[in-house]
Design an enzyme around this catalytic site. Structure first.
Site, PDB file in Angstrom:
ATOM      1  N   ARG A 230      25.542  19.733 -17.339  1.00  0.00           N
ATOM      2  CA  ARG A 230      26.584  20.082 -16.371  1.00  0.00           C
ATOM      3  C   ARG A 230      27.929  20.287 -17.070  1.00  0.00           C
ATOM      4  O   ARG A 230      28.671  21.212 -16.746  1.00  0.00           O
ATOM      5  CB  ARG A 230      26.700  18.999 -15.298  1.00  0.00           C
ATOM      6  CG  ARG A 230      27.847  19.265 -14.338  1.00  0.00           C
ATOM      7  CD  ARG A 230      27.907  18.282 -13.196  1.00  0.00           C
ATOM      8  NE  ARG A 230      29.020  18.622 -12.302  1.00  0.00           N
ATOM      9  CZ  ARG A 230      29.233  18.038 -11.129  1.00  0.00           C
ATOM     10  NH1 ARG A 230      28.432  17.092 -10.704  1.00  0.00           N
ATOM     11  NH2 ARG A 230      30.259  18.411 -10.375  1.00  0.00           N
TER      12      ARG A 230
ATOM     13  N   ASN B 283      20.028  20.902  -6.892  1.00  0.00           N
ATOM     14  CA  ASN B 283      20.941  22.041  -6.916  1.00  0.00           C
ATOM     15  C   ASN B 283      20.579  22.998  -8.052  1.00  0.00           C
ATOM     16  O   ASN B 283      19.951  22.589  -9.029  1.00  0.00           O
ATOM     17  CB  ASN B 283      22.380  21.541  -7.106  1.00  0.00           C
ATOM     18  CG  ASN B 283      22.985  21.056  -5.806  1.00  0.00           C
ATOM     19  OD1 ASN B 283      22.785  21.649  -4.752  1.00  0.00           O
ATOM     20  ND2 ASN B 283      23.736  19.963  -5.872  1.00  0.00           N
TER      21      ASN B 283
ATOM     22  N   CYS C  79      21.321  19.873   2.462  1.00  0.00           N
ATOM     23  CA  CYS C  79      22.638  19.602   1.902  1.00  0.00           C
ATOM     24  C   CYS C  79      23.411  18.825   2.950  1.00  0.00           C
ATOM     25  O   CYS C  79      23.278  19.099   4.151  1.00  0.00           O
ATOM     26  CB  CYS C  79      23.355  20.906   1.561  1.00  0.00           C
ATOM     27  SG  CYS C  79      24.989  20.671   0.809  1.00  0.00           S
ATOM     28  N   ASP C  80      24.218  17.867   2.525  1.00  0.00           N
ATOM     29  CA  ASP C  80      24.982  17.081   3.492  1.00  0.00           C
ATOM     30  C   ASP C  80      26.334  17.704   3.820  1.00  0.00           C
ATOM     31  O   ASP C  80      27.003  17.294   4.761  1.00  0.00           O
ATOM     32  CB  ASP C  80      25.170  15.646   3.011  1.00  0.00           C
ATOM     33  CG  ASP C  80      25.900  15.540   1.677  1.00  0.00           C
ATOM     34  OD1 ASP C  80      26.030  16.570   0.979  1.00  0.00           O
ATOM     35  OD2 ASP C  80      26.321  14.431   1.322  1.00  0.00           O
TER      36      ASP C  80
ATOM     37  N   HIS D 137      26.264  25.921   0.101  1.00  0.00           N
ATOM     38  CA  HIS D 137      27.625  25.858  -0.434  1.00  0.00           C
ATOM     39  C   HIS D 137      28.409  27.148  -0.165  1.00  0.00           C
ATOM     40  O   HIS D 137      29.335  27.479  -0.910  1.00  0.00           O
ATOM     41  CB  HIS D 137      27.617  25.534  -1.936  1.00  0.00           C
ATOM     42  CG  HIS D 137      27.194  24.126  -2.218  1.00  0.00           C
ATOM     43  ND1 HIS D 137      27.079  23.622  -3.497  1.00  0.00           N
ATOM     44  CD2 HIS D 137      26.856  23.100  -1.387  1.00  0.00           C
ATOM     45  CE1 HIS D 137      26.686  22.358  -3.445  1.00  0.00           C
ATOM     46  NE2 HIS D 137      26.547  22.019  -2.163  1.00  0.00           N
TER      47      HIS D 137
ATOM     48  N   TYR E 125      33.081  24.252   0.086  1.00  0.00           N
ATOM     49  CA  TYR E 125      32.850  24.923  -1.188  1.00  0.00           C
ATOM     50  C   TYR E 125      33.405  26.343  -1.212  1.00  0.00           C
ATOM     51  O   TYR E 125      33.561  26.931  -2.288  1.00  0.00           O
ATOM     52  CB  TYR E 125      31.355  24.947  -1.520  1.00  0.00           C
ATOM     53  CG  TYR E 125      30.862  23.659  -2.135  1.00  0.00           C
ATOM     54  CD1 TYR E 125      30.823  23.492  -3.515  1.00  0.00           C
ATOM     55  CD2 TYR E 125      30.441  22.603  -1.334  1.00  0.00           C
ATOM     56  CE1 TYR E 125      30.383  22.312  -4.085  1.00  0.00           C
ATOM     57  CE2 TYR E 125      30.006  21.409  -1.899  1.00  0.00           C
ATOM     58  CZ  TYR E 125      29.977  21.270  -3.273  1.00  0.00           C
ATOM     59  OH  TYR E 125      29.545  20.096  -3.837  1.00  0.00           O
TER      60      TYR E 125
ATOM     61  N   ARG F 293      24.624   1.747 -18.753  1.00  0.00           N
ATOM     62  CA  ARG F 293      24.717   0.878 -19.929  1.00  0.00           C
ATOM     63  C   ARG F 293      24.943  -0.577 -19.511  1.00  0.00           C
ATOM     64  O   ARG F 293      24.248  -1.492 -19.991  1.00  0.00           O
ATOM     65  CB  ARG F 293      25.857   1.361 -20.837  1.00  0.00           C
ATOM     66  CG  ARG F 293      26.007   0.572 -22.120  1.00  0.00           C
ATOM     67  CD  ARG F 293      26.999   1.229 -23.069  1.00  0.00           C
ATOM     68  NE  ARG F 293      28.322   1.419 -22.455  1.00  0.00           N
ATOM     69  CZ  ARG F 293      28.799   2.598 -22.081  1.00  0.00           C
ATOM     70  NH1 ARG F 293      28.074   3.696 -22.239  1.00  0.00           N
ATOM     71  NH2 ARG F 293      30.003   2.682 -21.534  1.00  0.00           N
TER      72      ARG F 293
END
Length: 447
Positions: free
Chosen positions: A90, A144, A165-166, A195, A244, A278
């Site tokens: 990403r 996505n 999709c929310d 979107h 979006y 982690r």
């Protein structure tokens, strides 16, 4: 009933578990199978869920798998929530675009097409194996870019894969509140792609309340979408846009804000979530506490790059409340299994709903859901600038799908050049070449 979650080591898994374990869950699941290719993340999620189970009334049994076929066998539902390339992919999606002067965002523009190129082969493989090993299962796609991934999976699964999709559900929830009604009392018209869509009507007892909402500063100001894009622009549209659409309507401003931010959204999530995994691995007894703290920070900063600096960590409570992907997925499961009719906004095949788009295109539209399946409702005609934008983006998506299926970099170049957020054929070529060099999954898409 067995539910298999593809991407079972992902950060949102506890939210799905909470929804499944709730006393009033829309569907009852006896086994939640977590599948992932990262065993260390699976173990962290197992620790979080074990602690959550003690606080929930009806927790499902948890199993974990790193073998896809074993995870799929016997599943009644399959949730696809994979992230091929992880957060590192990403970050590269976003940074490559920004370095070439165009929008760098996960699902919108060139970053979304790069994400699709490395994700579509895995999505098709999942669909093919599900069709063989769980032919009666419903596949609910969270992955996505949801519209393209759902469209690719339909080749093997047909109507048994549905994209969710929310974002549009959140828009509708805010609109219902703003007009002073309840979800059961309204009828509405929402149409677009994932979107990229617009709320064009919200009716109660046959009366369209949208014009009054648009005219009322106080009511319209309750809509995050209107605050984001400006009340005057929303009024000019005569519709409430999906948030979006900010990236399309304010491309210059969005690109500059992201470019000048200290970090991209991908970089923020990589830093934040790497720290969570982690610490949770080192301190498994505190895994749930660590997860809850990280989740709050994540939700409060959603789409922070699109807001002014002073508002980037001040998202209103109403903007983050309301169920998220897990609520949408559980409502869909409930309608499909227990026959309780529901009205939802889903990603499904067009089949003439928008006459000017291909029948096989996946669109995002109002649907009726019951035990017989999902049926898209008719919508008012889409015209003018809205139709033009839908057609241009869908053309770029379908070129990307063809490029992936045929392993054809020329089609991928055309897809990038066709997208409205890429302003030059030369830039499109540079984007493709750089993505192929920088992201192994994109390079592999053409091998």
């Amino acid at each position: 009933m067995k539910l298999t979650l593809i991407g079972g080591g992902g950060f949102r898994v506890p939210q799905i578990f909470e929804a499944l374990a709730a006393e009033d869950a829309a569907a009852r699941v006896s086994e939640l199978c977590l599948y992932d290719t990262a065993p260390d993340r699976l173990e962290v999620m197992r620790a979080v869920l074990a602690q959550l189970a003690g606080n929930t009334p009806r927790p499902p049994r948890i199993t974990v798998e790193t073998d896809l076929d074993a995870a799929l066998r016997g599943a009644a539902f399959i949730f696809s929530a994979m992230r091929v390339g992880g957060a590192a992919g990403r970050i590269t999606d976003e940074r490559v675009a920004l370095d070439l002067g165009v929008l760098g965002q996960e699902t919108v523009g060139p970053g979304g097409l790069a994400y699709a190129l490395r994700t579509l082969p895995a999505a098709r493989r999942l669909a093919e194996r599900a069709a063989v090993l769980a032919p009666d299962a419903w596949v609910i796609n969270f992955t996505n870019p949801a519209g393209m991934v759902t469209e690719a999976m339909r080749a093997s699964l047909g109507d048994r894969v549905i994209g969710i999709c929310d974002t549009p559900i959140g828009l509708m929830r805010r609109a219902v509140h703003a007009v002073g009604s309840t979800p059961d009392a309204v009828d509405f018209d929402y149409v677009g792609l994932n979107h990229l869509g617009w709320l064009r009507r919200i009716s109660v007892a046959g009366e369209d309340l949208l014009p009054a909402l648009l005219a009322n500063d106080a009511a319209l100001g309750q809509m995050e979408e209107a605050r984001l894009m400006g009340l005057d622009w929303v009024r000019a549209l005569g519709a409430v846009p999906n948030e979006y659409l900010y990236y399309y309507y304010f491309q210059r401003e969005a690109t500059e804000r992201i470019r000048t931010s200290a970090e991209t959204r991908g970089e923020f999530l990589e830093r934040q979530q790497a720290g969570f995994y982690r610490q949770a691995h080192l301190h498994p007894d505190s895994a749930l506490e660590l997860w809850e703290r990280t989740k709050h920070e994540r939700e409060a900063s959603y789409m922070a790059e699109s807001r002014p600096e002073e508002e980037r960590n001040g998202r209103q409570e109403s903007d983050v409340d309301g169920g998220g992907y897990q609520g949408v997925a559980l409502d869909l499961m409930g309608g499909l299994t227990n026959g309780r009719a529901a009205t939802m906004i889903l990603n499904v095949a067009n089949r003439g709903t928008v006459a000017e788009l291909p029948d096989d295109a996946v669109i995002e539209v109002v649907c009726d859901v019951d035990a017989a399946g999902v049926a898209a409702r008719k919508v008012a005609p889409v015209r003018g600038d809205m139709l033009g934008l839908l057609q241009q983006v869908k053309a770029a998506e379908q070129l990307t799908l063809s490029a992936s299926l045929h392993r054809d970099p020329v089609l991928a170049w055309r897809a990038l050049a066709a997208h409205p957020l890429v302003d030059s054929v030369t830039v499109a070529r540079k984007l493709l070449d750089t993505y192929r060099q920088a992201i192994p999954g994109v390079a592999a898409a053409f091998d």
